[in-house]
Design an enzyme around this catalytic site. Structure first.
Site, PDB file in Angstrom:
ATOM      1  N   LYS B  46       0.823  -1.205   0.000  1.00 25.84           N
ATOM      2  CA  LYS B  46       0.000   0.000   0.000  1.00 25.84           C
ATOM      3  C   LYS B  46       0.865   1.267   0.000  1.00 25.84           C
ATOM      4  CE  LYS B  46      -3.585   2.704   0.633  1.00 25.84           C
ATOM      5  NZ  LYS B  46      -4.294   3.149  -0.592  1.00 25.84           N
ATOM      6  N   GLY B  73      -7.214   8.076  -1.867  1.00 28.11           N
ATOM      7  CA  GLY B  73      -6.405   9.245  -1.531  1.00 28.11           C
ATOM      8  C   GLY B  73      -5.235   8.939  -0.615  1.00 28.11           C
ATOM      9  N   ASN B 101       5.969   0.714  -2.325  1.00 29.13           N
ATOM     10  CA  ASN B 101       5.321   1.770  -3.101  1.00 29.13           C
ATOM     11  C   ASN B 101       5.298   3.050  -2.281  1.00 29.13           C
ATOM     12  OD1 ASN B 101       2.707   3.351  -3.947  1.00 29.13           O
ATOM     13  ND2 ASN B 101       3.316   2.108  -5.705  1.00 29.13           N
ATOM     14  N   ASN B 129       5.516   6.331  -6.793  1.00 34.39           N
ATOM     15  CA  ASN B 129       4.234   6.667  -7.395  1.00 34.39           C
ATOM     16  C   ASN B 129       4.137   8.172  -7.645  1.00 34.39           C
ATOM     17  OD1 ASN B 129       1.612   7.021  -8.151  1.00 34.39           O
ATOM     18  ND2 ASN B 129       0.714   6.372  -6.207  1.00 34.39           N
ATOM     19  N   CYS B 132      -0.641   9.377  -8.568  1.00 34.31           N
ATOM     20  CA  CYS B 132      -1.901   9.220  -7.851  1.00 34.31           C
ATOM     21  C   CYS B 132      -2.886  10.300  -8.305  1.00 34.31           C
ATOM     22  CB  CYS B 132      -1.720   9.320  -6.345  1.00 34.31           C
ATOM     23  SG  CYS B 132      -3.324   9.200  -5.490  1.00 34.31           S
ATOM     24  N   LYS B 167       6.428   4.989 -11.137  1.00 36.50           N
ATOM     25  CA  LYS B 167       5.077   4.571 -11.544  1.00 36.50           C
ATOM     26  C   LYS B 167       4.373   5.726 -12.232  1.00 36.50           C
ATOM     27  CE  LYS B 167       0.884   2.232 -10.016  1.00 36.50           C
ATOM     28  NZ  LYS B 167       0.198   1.514  -8.916  1.00 36.50           N
ATOM     29  N   ILE B 193       0.293   1.073 -16.163  1.00 32.21           N
ATOM     30  CA  ILE B 193      -0.191   2.414 -15.898  1.00 32.21           C
ATOM     31  C   ILE B 193      -0.853   2.479 -14.519  1.00 32.21           C
ATOM     32  CG2 ILE B 193      -0.525   2.964 -18.328  1.00 32.21           C
ATOM     33  CD1 ILE B 193      -3.565   2.403 -17.949  1.00 32.21           C
ATOM     34  N   ASN B 194      -0.876   3.679 -13.969  1.00 29.77           N
ATOM     35  CA  ASN B 194      -1.724   3.945 -12.826  1.00 29.77           C
ATOM     36  C   ASN B 194      -3.153   4.084 -13.362  1.00 29.77           C
ATOM     37  OD1 ASN B 194      -2.798   4.831 -10.305  1.00 29.77           O
ATOM     38  ND2 ASN B 194      -0.818   5.721  -9.771  1.00 29.77           N
ATOM     39  N   THR B 195      -4.088   4.473 -12.548  1.00 28.91           N
ATOM     40  CA  THR B 195      -5.487   4.518 -12.989  1.00 28.91           C
ATOM     41  C   THR B 195      -5.756   5.692 -13.922  1.00 28.91           C
ATOM     42  OG1 THR B 195      -6.001   5.764 -10.994  1.00 28.91           O
ATOM     43  CG2 THR B 195      -6.352   3.387 -10.916  1.00 28.91           C
TER      44      THR B 195
END
Lengths: 240, 302, 302, 240
Positions: B46, B73, B101, B129, B132, B167, B193-195
């Site tokens: 996480k 978030g 991460n 990351n 986000c 990321k 990919i991230n979202t």
């Protein structure tokens, strides 16, 4: 886990009862829920367990959206993929000898399994149910079959006490409370009864087993996941 | 013949390329009732920030026809707590390489987290990351600008003693320019990919489903976009890419590797089926057999 | 009570907001065997360029889990032929406002097509496609840069005698900046989103499914992204937006209008079910009833 | 349009026959195809009609991917959504009195309906089928039941003439040709028989009814849509 649909019938114009056959060993407490995989929907649907035995469980659900609408179309014989025994559920031992079980609308179903567990543990529960009107009342028989008093409150007074469940609490004798229903009702019960209490909360969930942090809420003891650390929170934890 | 599922990322050996994606697997504990998580190639835990974060208000989850939105978030207990509590607990039950991460709201915050996590023995890859979509300032802002992405990469590399994977966000006009900037700044690898940034509206309440209005879209619906971006990026950089975005089956894993990925992450699929990674890993040998593949590491970018 | 489905786009009255999207409906003829196309609010015809184009090599179609990829590449008979043959034929069977979808490879080409098509009586809106992902140069290149988008908008507006709607690409970091650039340059409205750039690989042949490697991803899988972008854009501009991207049901139409769209286009759905638009239009009154909506034009952006 | 699955059985290890009941009025010519909606797949599957009567049609399909794999799992009684009568099909009148119908592998099925139509029109068709090996042969009975000669060619010579269909054409007497199969076979037949010919082509399709331009091909008379202007092209149109 695979379950077989045994029964799927309406109790009222909007509330249905579904019985499923399968391995219920994962269910350890009343107030826990299952995550139901519905064909054509990506996320599972969390539904609280109304009651269960060794090889079957009962869900009582209200049609509120496309998912629950689709549930009414499922037929006996179909197999469904469930995750069971999710959430902490109610702690029977934390209840007093005369617990009051307050269920508002579709918050009532888990009170059946809880009531049974309490009776089996030699306690004397009273079930207080709140609805908008008499036509919406369901599960009254289930409670009475358990030998527990069923006290009713309806907003329009068409059955039982007129008003909120809290309007019916004054005359009742209880030493602890377990409640499930809309948050305003939970708040009202919380403030009306300063006795040991357990409150079952609702939140939109992702996974239902604690992985995604989708349903977090703040408590006096830090952030909790409604799906994993809840849905039942003790009075002491709640920030109101 | 027996199939070889192993892959290597920047010298880190993985028994297989299947890695639960950060944010869909916690620190592994929630999956213990479902299977022995040591079957995994690795685990990306996480997303962790310097300080503890509660994250965004709820509802944080919305359903889509073929996926979901989240606006969690970056809820996390903070890097010290992760090191003091989560990693020791994870170490007890998981004995494979771990991917740390890391998220942040400033270059300094990223650096601080990396300094602490790079010392953790079981952490073998640092996944930074910069994508986000659910936090104002920082998060995706770093991942949509080549210079900002390069700055974080350089800063993190100075303190990292483990391979650094950046990321990336798919919510950009030219992901290749971001990927190149990270590579030029010294990144050892990339995760993508991230979202995708998405939204749903509650028709009855006439308001966004998510309290935060918009959220990150994941699930099978984003797979074609993820595959395209992995293919574009692996054609432009020389560092390994971990491919992710809607992967839900062994076939998806192989398709992503044929797009150029050296390993994959499985995200949303874990949330709808806690056994998703297990099933994918178990399906892989048969799919390899169907396709005449003996070693996953032999797969060439098409 | 009887429901009012009508909407207005830049003064153009539509009986309902449902418009088949360009490239999924040809010039209407293929749908005549399935229903009377006059039930449509309007029709955006196949993207037209100055010269005839064969388009890209085949295969041009790839399936996705919840949608499809296409790399048709603006195949069309050229604007003269469209005016000489297609529009007269369409006029015989369709008596509603027509949206002329125009593509090009240079500002001059866009202008030339607009000069010719703006004179066509039945054409009431000019939809300028600056977002085709399937052609090198031009197409999407114009739609990923605010200055280029503004240049084409200004040039087209100088010769247009009908409202000009710029069709935007979702494959950008900041669609709002493109939308604002078009508005500032005089666009009367916007259409979004065009397809997301995607890819699929044929696992057996170990090569991309599409001869052109990448293609435009459409279908329900892109709906959450489309909805988000329409919501972002309608919050930033004061010109009407036609929303599109994966719309497949009356509920999708209403959700898109709650995101701020004044009308919608239905694309891929027409290809899997030739009666898709008919079904959506027929479903709308009941869904409006369920949601307590009497007039679609009353729907407010959430 | 809704069709009811009547039968779905394997003919060989990879080829299945599916019979569907429903309104076939839309089918006007042999060589046309249907677009089949499969649960769980976004695009429809185009399958050429093997043969049909007033209220049922037969599809013979080969398992080549996930879609056709899923088709083998469909059970009698299920209803399927089909678009019928798609494509131009073969023009029986454009055939001579002694047409040769060449089917390569799963290119053979549409030749059944064509053969029947030709016989009904008083013509004398011969069917020439090409396979890799004897074990793959199917639909032989269907041809012979129509009273038409069935000539066989297999690559390995395990049945009929050894080699390609063109290796068997030399000895045959015909005045026109209709062919369906892999493009290399079509090309070979095209060059081997300089007689009036109709050739059925395959291409990956989007809609199947001419809307999406997904399956365009170039011909001597301009671009054509395999799904709408084809799948059958006349010899004169083809650019080879």
């Amino acid at each position: 886990m695979e379950f077989r649909l045994l029964e799927n019938t309406p109790l009222t114009s909007a509330v249905w009862r579904m019985r499923l056959g399968g391995d219920t060993a994962g269910i350890t407490r009343p107030g826990q829920f299952v995550q139901l995989k519905l064909p054509g929907f990506y996320l599972r649907r969390p539904i609280s367990v109304c009651d269960w035995d060794g090889d079957s469980l009962t869900l009582v659900y209200k049609v509120v959206g496309q998912g629950t609408e689709a549930m009414t179309g499922l037929r006996p014989g179909e197999t469904l993929d469930l995750l069971t025994g999710l959430g902490n559920g109610f702690d029977v031992n934390a209840c007093g000898q005369r617990p009051l079980l307050v269920g508002g609308g579709v918050g009532l179903p888990p009170m059946i399994g809880l009531c049974r567990s309490l009776v089996e543990n030699g306690k004397k529960p009273t079930v207080l149910a709140g609805f908008n009107t008499a036509a919406e009342v369901f599960l009254r028989d289930a409670v009475e079959q358990l030998g527990a008093p069923f006290v009713l409150a309806t907003m329009d007074g068409s059955a039982g006490v007129k008003g909120l469940v809290t309007d019916a609490m004054g005359d009742l004798d209880f030493d602890s409370v377990c409640a499930c229903g809309p948050e305003p009702m939970l708040r009202a019960v919380y403030h009306a009864a300063e006795v040991p209490g357990q409150f079952s909360f609702e939140e939109r969930m992702g996974c239902g087993f604690g992985a995604c942090m989708g349903c977090s809420c703040k408590t006096k003891y830090g952030s909790k996941r409604i799906c994993k650390d809840g849905p039942v929170l003790a009075r002491e934890e709640i920030i109101w | 013949m027996v199939k070889d599922l192993s892959v290597t990322l920047s010298g880190v050996h993985l028994d297989n390329p299947v890695i639960p994606a950060s944010g869909t697997y916690g620190f592994g504990q929630e999956f213990l009732p479902y299977y022995d998580i040591n079957i995994l190639g690795s685990l990306s835990f996480k997303g962790t920030t310097a300080e503890a974060r509660f994250g965004n208000p709820t509802p944080r989850i919305a359903e889509c026809h073929d996926g979901m939105l989240n606006s969690v978030g970056l809820q996390n207990p903070g890097v010290e707590h992760v090191i003091a509590e989560e990693l020791p607990a994870l170490r007890k039950v998981f004995h494979k390489p771990i991917i740390a991460n890391i998220s942040g709201f400033s270059v300094e915050e990223y650096v601080r987290c990396v300094e602490l996590l790079t010392r953790e023995e079981q952490v073998e890859i640092l996944e930074i990351n910069i994508s986000c979509p659910n936090v104002r300032h920082g998060g995706m802002a770093f991942g949509t600008n080549p210079e900002a992405a390069a700055d974080i990469t350089r800063a993190v590399k100075q303190v990292a003693t483990k391979p650094v994977y950046m990321k990336l966000s798919p919510n950009v006009t030219d992901i290749v320019s971001i990927a190149r900037a990270c590579e030029d700044a010294g990144a050892d690898g990339l995760s993508l990919i991230n979202t995708l940034l998405g939204m749903r509206i509650d028709l009855r309440r006439r308001r966004p489903v998510l309290a935060n209005v918009m959220g990150g879209y994941s699930g099978p619906g984003i797979f074609p976009v993820a595959l395209r971006m992995v293919y574009q990026v692996t054609g432009a950089v020389n560092i390994p890419v971990i491919g992710m975005g809607g992967i839900s089956s062994a076939r998806d894993v192989i398709e992503m590797m044929m797009a150029g990925a050296k390993a994959v992450q499985v995200g949303a699929a874990n949330l709808v089926d806690p056994c998703a990674c297990k099933k994918i890993i178990e399906e892989l040998p048969q799919e390899m057999e169907n396709l005449g593949i003996d070693r996953l590491s032999d797969i060439q970018r098409v």
